[in-house]
Write a protein that holds these residues in place. Structure first.
Motif, PDB file in Angstrom:
ATOM      1  N   TYR A  17       0.838  -1.200   0.000  1.00 55.08           N
ATOM      2  CA  TYR A  17       0.000   0.000   0.000  1.00 55.08           C
ATOM      3  C   TYR A  17       0.872   1.249   0.000  1.00 55.08           C
ATOM      4  O   TYR A  17       1.899   1.303   0.694  1.00 55.08           O
ATOM      5  CB  TYR A  17      -0.873  -0.007   1.250  1.00 55.08           C
ATOM      6  N   GLU A  42      -0.725   7.886   9.394  1.00 54.99           N
ATOM      7  CA  GLU A  42      -1.682   8.767   8.720  1.00 54.99           C
ATOM      8  C   GLU A  42      -1.395  10.228   9.042  1.00 54.99           C
ATOM      9  O   GLU A  42      -1.500  11.110   8.192  1.00 54.99           O
ATOM     10  CB  GLU A  42      -3.105   8.393   9.160  1.00 54.99           C
ATOM     11  N   ASP A  59       3.570   1.181   3.108  1.00 63.89           N
ATOM     12  CA  ASP A  59       3.696   0.150   4.132  1.00 63.89           C
ATOM     13  C   ASP A  59       4.452  -1.022   3.525  1.00 63.89           C
ATOM     14  O   ASP A  59       4.009  -1.615   2.536  1.00 63.89           O
ATOM     15  CB  ASP A  59       2.311  -0.316   4.609  1.00 63.89           C
ATOM     16  N   GLY A  64       1.097  -2.935   8.037  1.00 67.71           N
ATOM     17  CA  GLY A  64       0.048  -1.954   7.818  1.00 67.71           C
ATOM     18  C   GLY A  64      -1.040  -2.452   6.889  1.00 67.71           C
ATOM     19  O   GLY A  64      -1.640  -3.510   7.086  1.00 67.71           O
ATOM     20  N   ASN A  65      -1.305  -1.669   5.831  1.00 64.40           N
ATOM     21  CA  ASN A  65      -2.359  -1.995   4.871  1.00 64.40           C
ATOM     22  C   ASN A  65      -1.881  -2.877   3.724  1.00 64.40           C
ATOM     23  O   ASN A  65      -2.658  -3.165   2.811  1.00 64.40           O
ATOM     24  CB  ASN A  65      -2.944  -0.700   4.292  1.00 64.40           C
ATOM     25  N   SER A  66      -0.619  -3.267   3.755  1.00 66.76           N
ATOM     26  CA  SER A  66      -0.077  -4.115   2.690  1.00 66.76           C
ATOM     27  C   SER A  66      -0.414  -5.584   2.946  1.00 66.76           C
ATOM     28  O   SER A  66      -0.866  -5.963   4.030  1.00 66.76           O
ATOM     29  CB  SER A  66       1.442  -3.936   2.592  1.00 66.76           C
ATOM     30  N   ASN A 192      -1.210   1.854  15.874  1.00 65.40           N
ATOM     31  CA  ASN A 192      -0.194   1.360  14.946  1.00 65.40           C
ATOM     32  C   ASN A 192       0.685   0.293  15.592  1.00 65.40           C
ATOM     33  O   ASN A 192       1.053  -0.696  14.955  1.00 65.40           O
ATOM     34  CB  ASN A 192       0.670   2.509  14.424  1.00 65.40           C
ATOM     35  N   LYS A 195      -0.990  -2.918  15.614  1.00 65.61           N
ATOM     36  CA  LYS A 195      -1.084  -3.522  14.275  1.00 65.61           C
ATOM     37  C   LYS A 195       0.281  -3.990  13.761  1.00 65.61           C
ATOM     38  O   LYS A 195       0.367  -4.528  12.653  1.00 65.61           O
ATOM     39  CB  LYS A 195      -1.647  -2.503  13.273  1.00 65.61           C
TER      40      LYS A 195
END
Length: 290
Positions: A17, A42, A59, A64-66, A192, A195
Motif C-alpha cells: 500500500y 496517517e 507500508d 500496515g495496509n499491505s 499502529n 497492528k
C-alpha cells in the motif's frame, strides 16, 4: 495541501500500500517507516511538505495496509531493498529524496550502497546502522531503570519468558523514556503499535528494542558509509534509542553530512515535536538544488 492518491504496488511476495500526499513542484520525498514490522502514520507531519513536493509513504510488505504473507524467506534486507526499487519504478520516482526512520535507515543505507540512480539526498532519522552499537546503547539506558525492572528484564531473557506481563511492563517503562516521551501516547501510535507485525519484528530483530536476537543481529554498514556520496542529514532525539553520540558518529562517516538533535524528543520526534521535525526536514530538502 491535497491528498493526491493511494493505492497498491505489486512487489516480490505480494502487494504494498502507498499514500501520495501533495503536488508541489519539487523532487518527491519517499519515506521508509520503522520496524521491522511497523507501518506508515496517517498523521505524519512530513505530509505537510506536500506543498513543496509529493510525499510518498508506503507500508512495507507484511505491514500496515499491505499484504501479509507468512513466508519467512521474504523477511530479508535484500528483498526489502528489491521492494524499494520496485516501489520507485512503479510510481515513476526517477528522481527522489529518501527519508528512513529507525529500521528504515537500515533499509535506506542498504539500498544506497547498491548505488541506485536518481537519489538526490538522504535523511537518516533516528538511525540504526550497527546493531551491536544499538544494543550497547540500550544496555546503558537500561541501567537507568529501577533495579526491580532491570532484574525482571535480565531474568525474563535468561529464562526465555519475554512474553510475560512483567517483562512487558518493564519494556513499557523503557519505551516511555526512549521511544516516545509524549504521555499518554497518542491513540494513533498505540493503534499502529498494536497492528505491528510481531512475527517480522521477532524474526528480524528480537523480543524487544534492547535485545537483538534476529537476523539483523550482525547488521553493520559503518565501514561503508563513506560510499554514500550525496547530501545527507542525520537526526535523533536527545533521549533517543539512537543516541546523539552514536548518531553523530554515523554522521562523521558520511562526507559533508549534517547532524541535528531534537532537544525534546526520544525516538519519535515526528510525534513528540511534529512542527520542529517537519521544519528541519523541509529546510534540509529545500536547501538542495531541487
Amino acid at each position: 495541501m491535497k491528498h493526491l492518491s493511494e493505492g497498491f504496488v505489486p512487489v516480490t511476495g505480494g502487494n504494498v500500500y502507498y499514500r501520495k500526499t501533495g503536488d508541489g513542484p519539487r523532487v518527491p520525498l519517499l519515506v521508509l517507516h520503522g520496524g521491522p514490522g511497523g507501518m506508515s502514520r496517517e498523521s505524519d507531519p512530513l505530509r505537510e511538505l506536500g506543498d513543496d513536493r509529493p510525499v510518498i509513504h508506503y507500508d512495507q510488505l507484511g505491514c500496515g495496509n499491505s499484504d501479509r504473507p507468512e513466508d519467512l524467506t521474504l523477511w530479508t534486507v535484500e528483498r526489502y531493498v528489491e521492494e524499494l526499487a520496485q516501489v520507485r519504478e512503479a510510481l515513476g520516482l526517477d528522481e527522489v529524496h529518501i527519508l528512513g526512520h529507525s529500521w528504515g535507515t537500515m533499509l535506506a543505507a542498504a539500498y544506497l550502497l547498491e548505488q541506485p540512480k536518481g537519489v538526490k539526498s538522504v535523511i537518516f532519522s533516528s538511525p540504526c546502522l550497527n546493531s551491536s552499537m544499538w544494543e550497547r546503547d540500550q544496555r546503558e539506558y537500561l541501567k537507568q531503570l529501577p533495579q526491580e525492572s532491570q532484574d525482571i528484564i535480565e531474568r525474563s531473557e535468561r529464562e526465555n519468558t519475554t512474553d510475560s506481563a512483567e517483562y512487558h511492563q518493564a519494556m513499557i517503562q523503557f519505551y516511555e523514556r526512549h521511544v516516545c516521551r509524549l504521555l499518554p501516547w497518542p491513540e494513533e501510535l498505540l493503534a499502529n503499535m498494536s497492528k505491528s507485525n510481531h512475527q517480522i519484528y521477532g524474526y528480524m530483530w528480537g523480543a524487544s528494542e534492547f535485545t537483538v536476537t534476529g537476523t539483523l543481529k550482525s547488521f553493520d554498514v559503518t565501514d561503508r558509509l563513506h560510499e554514500i556520496d550525496m547530501p545527507s542529514l542525520f537526526t535523533c532525539g536527545r533521549y533517543d534509542e539512537a543516541t546523539p553520540n552514536t548518531t553523530e558518529y554515523y554522521s562523521s562517516l558520511v562526507p559533508d553530512s549534517e547532524f541535528h538533535v531534537f532537544e525534546n524528543s526520544s525516538h519519535m520526534p515526528g510525534v513528540e515535536e511534529p512542527q520542529e521535525y517537519s521544519k528541519v526536514v523541509r529546510e534540509f530538502l529545500n536547501s538542495q538544488a531541487k
